[in-house]
Design a protein around this motif. Structure first.
Motif, PDB file in Angstrom:
ATOM      1  N   LEU A  67       0.648  -1.362  -0.188  1.00 45.95           N
ATOM      2  CA  LEU A  67       0.002   0.221  -0.100  1.00 45.95           C
ATOM      3  C   LEU A  67       0.921   1.498   0.019  1.00 45.95           C
ATOM      4  O   LEU A  67       0.566   2.168  -0.632  1.00 45.95           O
ATOM      5  CB  LEU A  67      -0.866   0.004   1.431  1.00 45.95           C
ATOM      6  N   ALA A  68       1.910   1.084   0.839  1.00 51.15           N
ATOM      7  CA  ALA A  68       2.726   2.334   1.014  1.00 51.15           C
ATOM      8  C   ALA A  68       3.650   2.670  -0.637  1.00 51.15           C
ATOM      9  O   ALA A  68       4.081   3.786  -1.018  1.00 51.15           O
ATOM     10  CB  ALA A  68       3.848   2.225   1.838  1.00 51.15           C
ATOM     11  N   SER A  69       3.629   1.609  -1.505  1.00 54.41           N
ATOM     12  CA  SER A  69       4.276   2.003  -2.734  1.00 54.41           C
ATOM     13  C   SER A  69       3.544   2.908  -3.582  1.00 54.41           C
ATOM     14  O   SER A  69       4.028   3.478  -4.329  1.00 54.41           O
ATOM     15  CB  SER A  69       4.418   0.654  -3.483  1.00 54.41           C
ATOM     16  N   GLY A  70       2.301   3.070  -3.022  1.00 51.75           N
ATOM     17  CA  GLY A  70       1.590   4.396  -3.919  1.00 51.75           C
ATOM     18  C   GLY A  70       1.704   5.672  -3.305  1.00 51.75           C
ATOM     19  O   GLY A  70       1.543   6.533  -3.916  1.00 51.75           O
ATOM     20  N   LEU A  71       2.484   5.682  -2.449  1.00 52.48           N
ATOM     21  CA  LEU A  71       2.664   7.174  -1.766  1.00 52.48           C
ATOM     22  C   LEU A  71       3.731   7.828  -2.359  1.00 52.48           C
ATOM     23  O   LEU A  71       5.039   7.196  -2.460  1.00 52.48           O
ATOM     24  CB  LEU A  71       2.849   7.026  -0.074  1.00 52.48           C
ATOM     25  N   GLU A  72       3.820   9.048  -2.664  1.00 53.90           N
ATOM     26  CA  GLU A  72       4.887   9.709  -3.322  1.00 53.90           C
ATOM     27  C   GLU A  72       5.556  10.541  -2.253  1.00 53.90           C
ATOM     28  O   GLU A  72       5.033  10.770  -1.195  1.00 53.90           O
ATOM     29  CB  GLU A  72       4.242  10.528  -4.429  1.00 53.90           C
ATOM     30  N   GLY A  73       6.602  11.111  -2.766  1.00 55.73           N
ATOM     31  CA  GLY A  73       7.574  11.920  -2.207  1.00 55.73           C
ATOM     32  C   GLY A  73       8.325  11.421  -0.924  1.00 55.73           C
ATOM     33  O   GLY A  73       8.511  10.197  -0.546  1.00 55.73           O
ATOM     34  N   MET A  74       8.669  12.466  -0.025  1.00 53.35           N
ATOM     35  CA  MET A  74       9.625  11.943   1.105  1.00 53.35           C
ATOM     36  C   MET A  74       8.647  11.313   2.064  1.00 53.35           C
ATOM     37  O   MET A  74       9.222  10.325   2.661  1.00 53.35           O
ATOM     38  CB  MET A  74      10.084  13.350   1.835  1.00 53.35           C
ATOM     39  N   GLU A  75       7.488  11.538   2.240  1.00 53.22           N
ATOM     40  CA  GLU A  75       7.008  10.619   3.345  1.00 53.22           C
ATOM     41  C   GLU A  75       6.628   9.427   2.750  1.00 53.22           C
ATOM     42  O   GLU A  75       6.581   8.457   3.645  1.00 53.22           O
ATOM     43  CB  GLU A  75       5.545  11.381   3.687  1.00 53.22           C
ATOM     44  N   GLY A  76       6.184   9.129   1.557  1.00 51.67           N
ATOM     45  CA  GLY A  76       6.266   7.723   1.086  1.00 51.67           C
ATOM     46  C   GLY A  76       7.677   6.970   1.153  1.00 51.67           C
ATOM     47  O   GLY A  76       7.605   5.754   1.478  1.00 51.67           O
ATOM     48  N   PHE A  77       8.636   7.638   0.910  1.00 48.91           N
ATOM     49  CA  PHE A  77       9.841   7.024   1.060  1.00 48.91           C
ATOM     50  C   PHE A  77      10.131   6.488   2.800  1.00 48.91           C
ATOM     51  O   PHE A  77      10.473   5.564   2.872  1.00 48.91           O
ATOM     52  CB  PHE A  77      10.958   8.110   0.540  1.00 48.91           C
ATOM     53  N   ARG A  78       9.942   7.444   3.462  1.00 47.11           N
ATOM     54  CA  ARG A  78      10.066   7.212   4.765  1.00 47.11           C
ATOM     55  C   ARG A  78       9.209   5.862   5.291  1.00 47.11           C
ATOM     56  O   ARG A  78       9.661   5.091   5.980  1.00 47.11           O
ATOM     57  CB  ARG A  78       9.759   8.681   5.852  1.00 47.11           C
ATOM     58  N   GLN A  79       7.728   6.087   4.917  1.00 48.16           N
ATOM     59  CA  GLN A  79       7.030   4.826   5.322  1.00 48.16           C
ATOM     60  C   GLN A  79       7.589   3.555   4.796  1.00 48.16           C
ATOM     61  O   GLN A  79       7.526   2.684   5.235  1.00 48.16           O
ATOM     62  CB  GLN A  79       5.487   5.197   4.829  1.00 48.16           C
ATOM     63  N   ARG A  80       7.987   3.644   3.284  1.00 52.29           N
ATOM     64  CA  ARG A  80       8.463   2.358   2.649  1.00 52.29           C
ATOM     65  C   ARG A  80       9.856   1.962   3.444  1.00 52.29           C
ATOM     66  O   ARG A  80       9.842   0.691   3.559  1.00 52.29           O
ATOM     67  CB  ARG A  80       8.633   2.659   1.213  1.00 52.29           C
ATOM     68  N   TRP A  81      10.606   2.779   3.757  1.00 53.72           N
ATOM     69  CA  TRP A  81      11.847   2.554   4.405  1.00 53.72           C
ATOM     70  C   TRP A  81      11.664   2.100   5.769  1.00 53.72           C
ATOM     71  O   TRP A  81      12.399   0.866   6.112  1.00 53.72           O
ATOM     72  CB  TRP A  81      12.563   4.139   4.636  1.00 53.72           C
ATOM     73  N   SER A  82      10.784   2.605   6.471  1.00 50.94           N
ATOM     74  CA  SER A  82      10.418   1.889   7.818  1.00 50.94           C
ATOM     75  C   SER A  82       9.929   0.514   7.866  1.00 50.94           C
ATOM     76  O   SER A  82      10.206  -0.358   8.404  1.00 50.94           O
ATOM     77  CB  SER A  82       9.525   3.052   8.491  1.00 50.94           C
ATOM     78  N   LEU A  83       8.882   0.429   6.882  1.00 44.05           N
ATOM     79  CA  LEU A  83       8.269  -0.746   6.712  1.00 44.05           C
ATOM     80  C   LEU A  83       9.119  -1.954   6.029  1.00 44.05           C
ATOM     81  O   LEU A  83       8.899  -3.169   6.735  1.00 44.05           O
ATOM     82  CB  LEU A  83       6.789  -0.798   5.767  1.00 44.05           C
ATOM     83  N   HIS A  84       9.951  -1.702   5.404  1.00 39.02           N
ATOM     84  CA  HIS A  84      10.871  -2.524   4.753  1.00 39.02           C
ATOM     85  C   HIS A  84      11.609  -3.117   5.721  1.00 39.02           C
ATOM     86  O   HIS A  84      12.047  -4.209   5.997  1.00 39.02           O
ATOM     87  CB  HIS A  84      11.529  -1.997   3.521  1.00 39.02           C
ATOM     88  N   GLY A  85      12.088  -2.109   6.565  1.00 33.96           N
ATOM     89  CA  GLY A  85      13.218  -2.728   7.671  1.00 33.96           C
ATOM     90  C   GLY A  85      12.547  -3.525   8.779  1.00 33.96           C
ATOM     91  O   GLY A  85      13.047  -4.401   9.175  1.00 33.96           O
ATOM     92  N   ARG A  86      11.180  -3.109   9.086  1.00 34.00           N
ATOM     93  CA  ARG A  86      10.599  -4.096   9.952  1.00 34.00           C
ATOM     94  C   ARG A  86      10.233  -5.434   9.568  1.00 34.00           C
ATOM     95  O   ARG A  86      10.296  -6.469  10.093  1.00 34.00           O
ATOM     96  CB  ARG A  86       9.176  -3.110  10.313  1.00 34.00           C
ATOM     97  N   LEU A  87       9.739  -5.157   8.053  1.00 29.24           N
ATOM     98  CA  LEU A  87       9.608  -6.577   7.590  1.00 29.24           C
ATOM     99  C   LEU A  87      10.698  -7.413   7.443  1.00 29.24           C
ATOM    100  O   LEU A  87      10.912  -8.722   7.904  1.00 29.24           O
ATOM    101  CB  LEU A  87       9.041  -6.229   6.149  1.00 29.24           C
ATOM    102  N   THR A  88      11.788  -7.057   7.024  1.00 31.80           N
ATOM    103  CA  THR A  88      13.124  -7.760   6.905  1.00 31.80           C
ATOM    104  C   THR A  88      13.526  -8.187   8.277  1.00 31.80           C
ATOM    105  O   THR A  88      13.614  -9.589   8.591  1.00 31.80           O
ATOM    106  CB  THR A  88      14.395  -6.750   6.653  1.00 31.80           C
ATOM    107  N   ASP A  89      13.586  -7.404   9.537  1.00 31.53           N
ATOM    108  CA  ASP A  89      13.754  -7.939  10.861  1.00 31.53           C
ATOM    109  C   ASP A  89      12.819  -8.525  11.352  1.00 31.53           C
ATOM    110  O   ASP A  89      13.396  -9.870  12.070  1.00 31.53           O
ATOM    111  CB  ASP A  89      13.764  -6.755  11.732  1.00 31.53           C
ATOM    112  N   THR A  90      11.551  -8.905  11.089  1.00 34.45           N
ATOM    113  CA  THR A  90      10.807  -9.667  11.772  1.00 34.45           C
ATOM    114  C   THR A  90      10.895 -11.259  10.789  1.00 34.45           C
ATOM    115  O   THR A  90      10.517 -12.154  11.325  1.00 34.45           O
ATOM    116  CB  THR A  90       8.917  -9.215  11.370  1.00 34.45           C
ATOM    117  N   LYS A  91      10.980 -11.141   9.345  1.00 33.00           N
ATOM    118  CA  LYS A  91      11.349 -12.403   8.618  1.00 33.00           C
ATOM    119  C   LYS A  91      12.281 -12.987   9.354  1.00 33.00           C
ATOM    120  O   LYS A  91      12.542 -14.268   9.526  1.00 33.00           O
ATOM    121  CB  LYS A  91      11.658 -11.987   7.324  1.00 33.00           C
ATOM    122  N   ARG A  92      13.430 -12.141   9.704  1.00 30.65           N
ATOM    123  CA  ARG A  92      14.813 -12.913  10.223  1.00 30.65           C
ATOM    124  C   ARG A  92      14.359 -13.264  11.730  1.00 30.65           C
ATOM    125  O   ARG A  92      14.972 -14.476  11.976  1.00 30.65           O
ATOM    126  CB  ARG A  92      15.693 -11.898  10.265  1.00 30.65           C
TER     127      ARG A  92
END
Length: 175
Positions: free
Chosen positions: A121-146
């Motif tokens: 869902l966050a992939s549809g967000l543009e600009g810096m706020e979209g980047f920050r959300q994707r960055w945060s979610l990707h990190g949490r997803l990677t950590d949770t998978k590990r």
């Protein structure tokens, strides 16, 4: 040797957004936080100095040392915390009752699915706020998978060590 003959280095000015390099700091579940954080430098003193520098100087170029020190400290801290999180999950997989370990694995799998959907869902967000959300979610997803992988490793290692069936006697074979 005159000044002109010395090699020149490009100078990079760090800004606050440079602290968002690499993955974000991991989220630590409250039930294992005391074990994971024990003896870890949380970088709070360096962060306090960074904020003080920014308060005094008002702009980031005058706080290069503080930004660089904080970034180095958080990278070391986050690496240590991630390793401890995985170690804790592996130990839980080995030691907690198997039903509870399976339940924990199901919770982590559910969290992975939820984070995955939120990232889409966050992939549809543009600009810096979209980047920050994707960055945060990707990190949490990677950590949770590990963490999930580590928990499952602990459960698998336990299964190998636990006797199958009711008897603990060794079976001898001549083959």
């Amino acid at each position: 040797m005159d000044v002109d003959s010395q090699p020149t280095m490009e100078e990079t000015i760090l800004v606050g957004d440079d602290l968002m390099m690499g993955p974000p700091s991991p989220l630590i579940p409250p039930e294992i936080a005391s074990h994971v954080l024990e003896g870890v430098d949380l970088c709070d003193g360096i962060l306090r100095n960074l904020f003080l520098c920014l308060q005094i100087n008002d702009i980031e170029p005058f706080c290069q040392d503080e930004i660089a020190l904080y970034r180095q400290c958080t990278e070391r801290r986050d690496k240590k915390i991630r390793q401890r999180l995985q170690d804790s999950e592996r130990k839980l997989g080995l030691s907690m009752p198997l039903d509870e370990a399976r339940e924990r694995a199901a919770q982590l799998e559910s969290e992975v699915t939820s984070l995955d959907r939120r990232l889409i869902l966050a992939s549809g967000l543009e600009g810096m706020e979209g980047f920050r959300q994707r960055w945060s979610l990707h990190g949490r997803l990677t950590d949770t998978k590990r963490r999930l992988e580590s928990l499952k490793q602990g459960m698998e290692n336990r299964k190998k060590d636990e006797p199958v069936g009711g008897s603990t006697a060794k079976r001898w074979s001549f083959w």
